[in-house]
Scaffold this active site. Structure first.
Site, PDB file in Angstrom:
ATOM      1  N   CYS A   1     -34.769 -37.185  -0.289  1.00  0.00           N
ATOM      2  CA  CYS A   1     -34.397 -38.279  -1.199  1.00  0.00           C
ATOM      3  C   CYS A   1     -35.623 -39.163  -1.465  1.00  0.00           C
ATOM      4  CB  CYS A   1     -33.265 -39.109  -0.616  1.00  0.00           C
ATOM      5  SG  CYS A   1     -31.782 -38.122  -0.317  1.00  0.00           S
TER       6      CYS A   1
ATOM      7  N   CYS B   1     -35.437 -34.621   8.072  1.00  0.00           N
ATOM      8  CA  CYS B   1     -34.404 -34.276   7.101  1.00  0.00           C
ATOM      9  C   CYS B   1     -35.041 -33.479   5.969  1.00  0.00           C
ATOM     10  CB  CYS B   1     -33.753 -35.539   6.545  1.00  0.00           C
ATOM     11  SG  CYS B   1     -32.403 -35.169   5.413  1.00  0.00           S
TER      12      CYS B   1
ATOM     13  N   GLU C   1     -33.177 -41.017  17.136  1.00  0.00           N
ATOM     14  CA  GLU C   1     -32.672 -42.318  17.540  1.00  0.00           C
ATOM     15  C   GLU C   1     -31.154 -42.300  17.666  1.00  0.00           C
ATOM     16  OE1 GLU C   1     -33.677 -46.496  15.633  1.00  0.00           O
ATOM     17  OE2 GLU C   1     -32.085 -45.420  14.613  1.00  0.00           O
TER      18      GLU C   1
ATOM     19  N   CYS D   1     -36.396 -42.453   0.560  1.00  0.00           N
ATOM     20  CA  CYS D   1     -36.254 -42.391   2.021  1.00  0.00           C
ATOM     21  C   CYS D   1     -37.488 -41.757   2.652  1.00  0.00           C
ATOM     22  CB  CYS D   1     -35.014 -41.572   2.356  1.00  0.00           C
ATOM     23  SG  CYS D   1     -34.890 -41.164   4.094  1.00  0.00           S
TER      24      CYS D   1
ATOM     25  N   CYS E   1     -23.904 -44.466  16.694  1.00  0.00           N
ATOM     26  CA  CYS E   1     -24.417 -43.721  15.542  1.00  0.00           C
ATOM     27  C   CYS E   1     -25.386 -42.672  16.088  1.00  0.00           C
ATOM     28  CB  CYS E   1     -25.122 -44.692  14.600  1.00  0.00           C
ATOM     29  SG  CYS E   1     -25.931 -43.884  13.209  1.00  0.00           S
TER      30      CYS E   1
ATOM     31  N   CYS F   1     -27.735 -43.002   4.669  1.00  0.00           N
ATOM     32  CA  CYS F   1     -27.003 -42.082   5.523  1.00  0.00           C
ATOM     33  C   CYS F   1     -27.550 -42.199   6.929  1.00  0.00           C
ATOM     34  CB  CYS F   1     -27.119 -40.664   4.993  1.00  0.00           C
ATOM     35  SG  CYS F   1     -28.785 -40.212   4.657  1.00  0.00           S
TER      36      CYS F   1
END
Ligand code: SF4
Length: 348
Positions: free
Chosen positions: A111, A107, A87, A114, A100, A331
């Site tokens: 975490c 990822c 995105e 997330c 952004c 993040c």
């Protein structure tokens, strides 16, 4: 096959072997300054345009686009070679326009709060895939009478885990798209070797550290990479970065109800922020409630209270605007998750 913005100048020169030398500059300038696709470069002979269109394909395939009713926020979901999706979010503020961008599909940081992290890592984005997000956003901004002035590397992915592709993208955005280093912000969840590499680079970009906890016990729980780089090690790297670059550093703090929004958290966070050679600015990120997601964001009044607690302790804090969806979350990856669901739903 390399995509349009994967080629550096030398590779473009190779591709244009046999053409007059000035064509290299013409094409390079067309792609970067004019933000044009090869078939739009009308100064080139038709046959060359056709060849470049064929040999320099776009990297990003727009799957869905959504915009807020006022048009201030535009989000694209792009399909990549191999099927991954990322995105890109363009945000117009009264005084500036920011994009952004994503640097990885998925990822690997894992975490606990997330969903993107939980879903795992797909692949690194190439330099061309990163640069093209900026080019597309800059074009859209220009078409709307605005000028893209800022790039934040806070979309999907941990930028410093893809350093070898992200840094050339930063250079290209600076050198060829013409954005100044002070308007480029790299985020990290705390990859200390990456921060140290960044400190040795010649461009003083801004650094945003996704902290979310200011003691190791809580941080280890929320951000597993903290086990490898405890806060003392992370803060030493941040301090050295600040000394090397003299830029403002920010801490990103996603407010999780009852977890990191207590007065004791404000105490610890303020202490860390003030321990740096230049006090860190804190960006507070209110999380929108997400169905099926166990972590609850701090309610609005709690967000205000936490900000107040920080200010009482001498730390500047900004509450990030949500604009209806979490475009600025954590993040960035929380944001990607939320909006990906929305965008996919729209695309169906
Ligand atoms: S919060 Fe950021 S670093 Fe952590 S898993 Fe999610 S995307 Fe990765």
């Amino acid at each position: 096959m390399p995509t349009r913005y994967d080629l550096d100048r030398d590779a473009l020169a190779d591709l244009l072997t046999g053409e007059p030398r000035y064509r290299i500059e013409q094409v390079w300038d067309g792609l970067h300054r004019q933000l044009a696709a090869p078939d739009e470069l009308t100064t080139l002979p038709k046959a060359l345009r056709a060849r470049l269109t064929d040999e320099l394909p776009a990297a990003l395939d727009p799957v869905a686009t959504s915009a807020t009713p006022d048009g201030d926020t535009v989000k694209w979901l792009f399909g990549l070679d191999g099927g991954a999706r990322v995105e890109t979010v363009l945000m117009h503020y009264p005084d500036r326009t920011t994009v952004c961008v994503s640097t990885q599909a998925g990822c690997a940081m894992g975490c606990g709060f997330c969903a993107t992290g939980q879903a795992g890592f797909q692949r690194h984005l190439t330099t061309g895939e990163i640069v093209e997000q900026v080019v597309r956003a800059a074009r859209a901004a220009r078409d709307g009478g605005r000028r893209l002035g800022n790039v934040v590397f806070m979309g999907m992915g941990e930028p410093l885990a893809n350093y070898d592709r992200v840094w050339p993208a930063v250079r290209r955005i600076h050198d060829d798209l013409g954005l100044s280093a002070r308007h480029l912000t790299l985020s990290t969840v705390g990859l200390v070797p990456g921060i140290r590499r960044l400190a040795a680079e010649d461009l003083p970009v801004n650094l945003a550290v996704s902290l979310h906890a200011a003691n190791d016990a809580l941080r280890d729980e929320l951000v597993p990479i903290g086990r490898r780089y405890p806060l003392t090690v992370l803060m030493a790297a941040c301090a050295d970065y600040l000394r090397a670059k003299g830029r403002r550093l920010s801490f990103e703090w996603a407010l999780i109800d009852g977890t990191n929004d207590r007065a004791s958290d404000a105490d610890e966070l303020a202490e860390l922020a003030r321990s740096l050679p230049l006090p860190a600015h804190v960006n507070l990120i209110p999380l929108n409630p997400t169905p099926g997601y166990p972590t609850r964001g701090t309610p609005r009044a709690g967000v205000r209270r936490f900000r107040h607690l920080l200010e009482e302790r001498g730390v500047n804090a900004t509450v990030r605007r949500n604009r209806g969806v979490d475009i600025d979350a954590a993040c960035g990856q929380l944001a990607a998750r939320v909006s990906r669901v929305e965008l996919t739903a729209r695309a169906r």
